[in-house]
Design an enzyme around this catalytic site. Structure first.
Site, PDB file in Angstrom:
ATOM      1  N   HIS A 527       0.654  -1.412  -9.730  1.00 42.75           N
ATOM      2  CA  HIS A 527      -0.653  -2.059  -9.595  1.00 42.75           C
ATOM      3  C   HIS A 527      -0.552  -3.541  -9.946  1.00 42.75           C
ATOM      4  CE1 HIS A 527      -2.174   2.180  -9.741  1.00 42.75           C
ATOM      5  NE2 HIS A 527      -2.959   1.678  -8.798  1.00 42.75           N
ATOM      6  N   ASP A 568      -8.078  -4.186  -7.333  1.00 44.97           N
ATOM      7  CA  ASP A 568      -7.384  -3.713  -8.538  1.00 44.97           C
ATOM      8  C   ASP A 568      -7.138  -4.840  -9.533  1.00 44.97           C
ATOM      9  OD1 ASP A 568      -7.121  -0.948  -8.365  1.00 44.97           O
ATOM     10  OD2 ASP A 568      -5.322  -1.038  -7.126  1.00 44.97           O
ATOM     11  N   ASP A 696      -5.862   1.576   0.669  1.00 43.71           N
ATOM     12  CA  ASP A 696      -5.426   1.650  -0.726  1.00 43.71           C
ATOM     13  C   ASP A 696      -4.276   2.633  -0.923  1.00 43.71           C
ATOM     14  OD1 ASP A 696      -5.470   1.120  -3.471  1.00 43.71           O
ATOM     15  OD2 ASP A 696      -6.943   2.691  -3.862  1.00 43.71           O
ATOM     16  N   GLN A 748       5.437  13.556  -4.250  1.00 43.69           N
ATOM     17  CA  GLN A 748       5.031  12.927  -2.995  1.00 43.69           C
ATOM     18  C   GLN A 748       4.515  13.965  -1.997  1.00 43.69           C
ATOM     19  OE1 GLN A 748       4.816   9.550  -1.965  1.00 43.69           O
ATOM     20  NE2 GLN A 748       4.933   9.363  -4.187  1.00 43.69           N
TER      21      GLN A 748
END
Length: 799
Positions: A527, A568, A696, A748
């Site tokens: 992030h 973010d 996103d 994942q």
């Protein structure tokens, strides 16, 4: 001979009854008041038959022509022979139309008579016409007539049809216009006496009128609001963020809007009102005014309490209905609505109370009522199945899938726990106080950003294909020394004309991009500003898709690009669950609800508006700023994962399914129907939410090398969080993300299965993204291949 005193004509006044002519050869009788009662004409009052005063000193073919015309048009007609009798008759009957003979100045002074009539207050809305001689030489100016008070002139023509046509034109023109002005006074008197709060604004939403009831309810003194723009009047914070956008979008299209709205009184208190806003179409077919009628919802406490009681009873009935015999006495749909079922109950409710009850009744309540009613005529197996349906519907999380046992898939369980909950509160102390160590300003060591035209060639080269989905954001990250957001932002914002839209200099945009980027934490593995630049890139890519362009306006595009840039900002590299469990300052500030997303949105506006050097909103109109701000906030909050399934399901049910139904019925469907679905205010909001959500978390839809890099970065951030949770003695939110035991391929696979596949299937069906779906398929197979080999790493070991 020209003065009035020399007149020796008798003062005889002749009254014509206005009886309809029975001449079979005359033109068909015209109803001169036709359409006056039609509200669409702008005047629901219906005028009576017009009263006409003819002032002719002598009877001749011209006066006879007008007499016949009045009779033919069913007008009430009086005849005066002298100025004195004309004034007397006018004061008695207040005629709508006065026709004065101006041809013979030796009989009386027509202009003097007109001035005398205009001196009477009641003539303000009277139309006065001068009958003049046919000019034998040069045409004379009408200015002397206008100065005397005449509205228009009639060149003598004794032909009866010419007189008749002139009267009709006067009636449908000047006379009707004057009637509307007279009626306007009566209507405003009614508004002044009305107990409902009424506000009238211009097309530019400048307040032109509020009645005493409005001023009394809202606490303003007389005239305080007149001339102010609507946006200057304080707004209540209790309204939903997108409500104003919905209202404005509706009324600007000429549609009426009605609903519940919180208004802010002068003393700062909020008052809940039922509001009806009606656009008024005026000159040129454009909206010229907005009329707003507002009624406080607590203006009839008895009715409100009654409606609340009935609604409460209906809810109790719903809860207990499954214990009743379904064959005998099951609930009727009408008995479970909040209106009440018997006539006396309905009479006790005021119309406003009924509207209020209907407004606050949730759609899910109506669905439950319908199912309850359907059970009455259903066979037992169906009735039992409907019972099960009711149990599911009464749960709070209607949009969130329910997982199986914890042992079934710990990776999915932990992802859901980490991303879709607000933490596990501890009863003991040991609270971790989180506070950001990054000051919210431009650090002094950062140099002034370059202009778009002066970007170094090495950096410019890495951005050459920024409009392609396979653009490599990590090359840009390296070339810019971890400052990709400023450079990519400059290029994308330039491509979309954001500076032009905001009326903002490029230097201000550069400063804004730099200060936003400075407030991303470069120490975060995931992030950071590279992730923000990646989301901005995906957002810009989606905005260029044809279906998206059809749906969104320029202001939506600008909002989407800004939201992506800031979505973010100041992210601490920890999840909402972590912050809530740690009792962080942010979690306390935002009550453990959408903590990070609320912080990103709020901080973005704090940073932007604090300093003019980076205030990109400084030069836009206030109303536009409010709309833009609401859209940005809504999109940033949409990135919070607790409402992930709600957003996706609403998008599918409100947009994809109706579009698919249209396509099935007729090729690509009716163009107007498609446009209606795509551009409704509610659906535009859903499109923007879906767009930023997909941007996103688009990593699994990127080229495989990029996907692998992002997977490694997010895993490292989750590993760091787990390490800190163990050090601080906090609940471990995602136990599978232990750096010693975690299987990245499994995590994942779970993420793609649970969050990505359905969402991107829906987005692809809308925006047409075959290349993304191919990457998603390839990446899923890649992770599956590693998992089948029981590998935990990002890549297979070297051969």
């Amino acid at each position: 001979m020209g003065c009035a005193s020399s007149i020796h004509i008798s003062d005889r006044v002749v009254y014509h009854s206005g009886k309809e002519s029975e001449d079979s050869h005359s033109p068909q009788q015209t109803n001169t008041t036709q359409h006056q009662g039609n509200p669409a004409s702008g005047l629901p009052l219906k005028p009576l038959s017009s009263k006409v005063l003819l002032v002719f000193a002598k009877e001749d073919s011209q006066s006879n022509g007008f007499c016949w015309a009045c009779e033919k048009a069913n007008f009430r007609c009086s005849m005066a022979r002298t100025p004195e009798s004309a004034l007397e008759c006018f004061l008695e009957k207040h005629h709508d139309l006065v026709i004065i003979d101006h041809r013979h100045s030796r009989h009386f002074d027509a202009e003097a008579l007109c001035r005398s009539m205009r001196a009477v207050t009641s003539s303000e809305n009277t139309v006065i016409v001068a009958v003049v001689k046919r000019p034998d030489r040069e045409e004379a100016s009408v200015m002397p007539l206008i100065n005397a008070g005449f509205n228009r002139r009639y060149v003598e023509n004794a032909n009866m049809m010419a007189c008749y046509n002139e009267l009709l034109q006067l009636e449908h023109g000047e006379v009707r216009a004057q009637f509307k002005l007279r009626a306007g006074n009566a209507i405003f008197t009614a508004l002044e006496q009305s107990q409902e709060a009424i506000e009238i604004t211009s097309e530019d939403q400048v307040i032109q009128y509020v009645n005493p009831a409005y001023e009394s309810i809202m606490g303003y003194q007389q005239g305080e609001l007149i001339g102010k723009e609507i946006i200057e009047v304080p707004k209540s914070e209790k309204n939903k963020p997108d409500l104003l956008e919905t209202i404005n979008s509706c009324i600007r299209k000429g549609k009426e809007w009605q609903g519940i709205y919180y208004a802010k009184k002068k003393n700062g208190d909020s008052i809940q009102q039922n509001v009806k806003i009606t656009p008024v179409i005026g000159q040129g077919g454009k909206i010229r005014h907005y009329v707003s009628i507002n009624r406080p919802l607590n203006d009839n406490n008895k009715s409100d309490r009654s409606s609340e009681r009935v609604q409460a009873e209906s809810q109790t009935d719903i809860q207990s209905s499954k214990h009743k015999d379904r064959r005998k006495g099951s609930l009727d749909v009408r008995s479970t609505t909040s209106r009440g079922s018997d006539g006396s109950s309905q009479r006790r409710h005021s119309s406003m109370a009924r509207i209020h009850s209907m407004t606050i009744e949730a759609p899910i309540t109506k669905v439950i009522n319908i199912i309850n009613a359907a059970q009455e005529s259903s066979p037992m197996p169906v009735a039992e199945a409907l019972d099960r349906v009711l149990e599911i519907l009464r749960t709070t999380e209607l949009y969130s899938p329910q997982l199986g046992t914890k042992d079934e898939d710990p990776h999915t369980n932990d992802l859901v726990g980490g991303l879709m909950t607000d933490g596990l509160r501890r009863l003991s102390g040991n609270e971790y106080i989180f506070s950001t160590k990054h000051p919210h300003h431009i650090p002094s060591h950062l140099t002034t950003p370059l202009s778009l035209n002066d970007i170094p060639p090495r950096i410019a080269q890495t951005m050459e294909n920024e409009d392609s989905w396979d653009f490599d954001i990590f090359n840009l990250e390296a070339a810019t020394m971890k400052r990709p957001l400023t450079y990519l932002g400059l290029k994308i914002f330039s491509r979309f004309g954001v500076c032009e839209f905001l009326n903002c200099p490029e230097a201000t945009l550069r400063s804004w991009l730099q200060v936003i980027e400075a407030n991303y934490h470069s120490s975060n593995s995931y992030h950071n500003s590279t992730h923000a630049a990646d989301v901005l890139h995906a957002t810009a890519y989606f905005l260029c898709k044809e279906r998206v362009k059809q749906s969104l306006d320029p202001i939506d595009e600008v909002a989407a690009l800004i939201a992506a840039t800031v979505h973010d900002v100041d992210h601490p590299g920890r999840t909402n669950s972590f912050l809530c469990n740690a009792g962080s300052e942010l979690a306390i500030l935002y009550n453990d609800t959408a903590v990070l997303e609320s912080h990103h949105a709020a901080l973005a506006f704090q940073i932007t508006t604090r300093d003019d050097k980076c205030n990109i909103f400084k030069n836009i109109e206030r109303n536009e700023y409010r709309t833009l701000r609401q859209a940005i906030i809504d999109m940033v909050l949409a990135t919070e994962m607790t409402k992930h399934f709600e957003h996706v399901n609403k998008f599918v049910n409100s947009i994809n399914k109706p579009l698919a139904a249209l396509e099935e019925n007729g090729g690509n469907g009716d163009e107007e129907s498609v446009k209606s679905i795509l551009t409704s205010p509610e659906n535009r909001i859903l499109v923007k939410r879906m767009l930023i959500k997909c941007a996103d978390i688009s990593n699994p839809c990127r080229h495989q090398e990029l996907c692998i890099e992002w997977a490694g970065r997010i895993s490292e951030e989750y590993f760091a969080q787990t390490d800190e949770e163990k050090r601080q003695g906090l609940p471990v939110v995602m136990p599978v993300f232990d750096r010693n035991t975690c299987s990245i391929p499994k995590s994942q696979i779970s993420f793609i299965d649970y969050f990505i596949t359905d969402m991107f299937d829906a987005w692809d069906a809308f925006a047409d993204l075959p290349n993304l779906m191919q990457h998603l398929d390839n990446n899923f197979k890649y992770w599956k291949g590693l998992d089948d080999r029981r590998l935990h790493s990002l890549r297979p070991p070297p051969e």
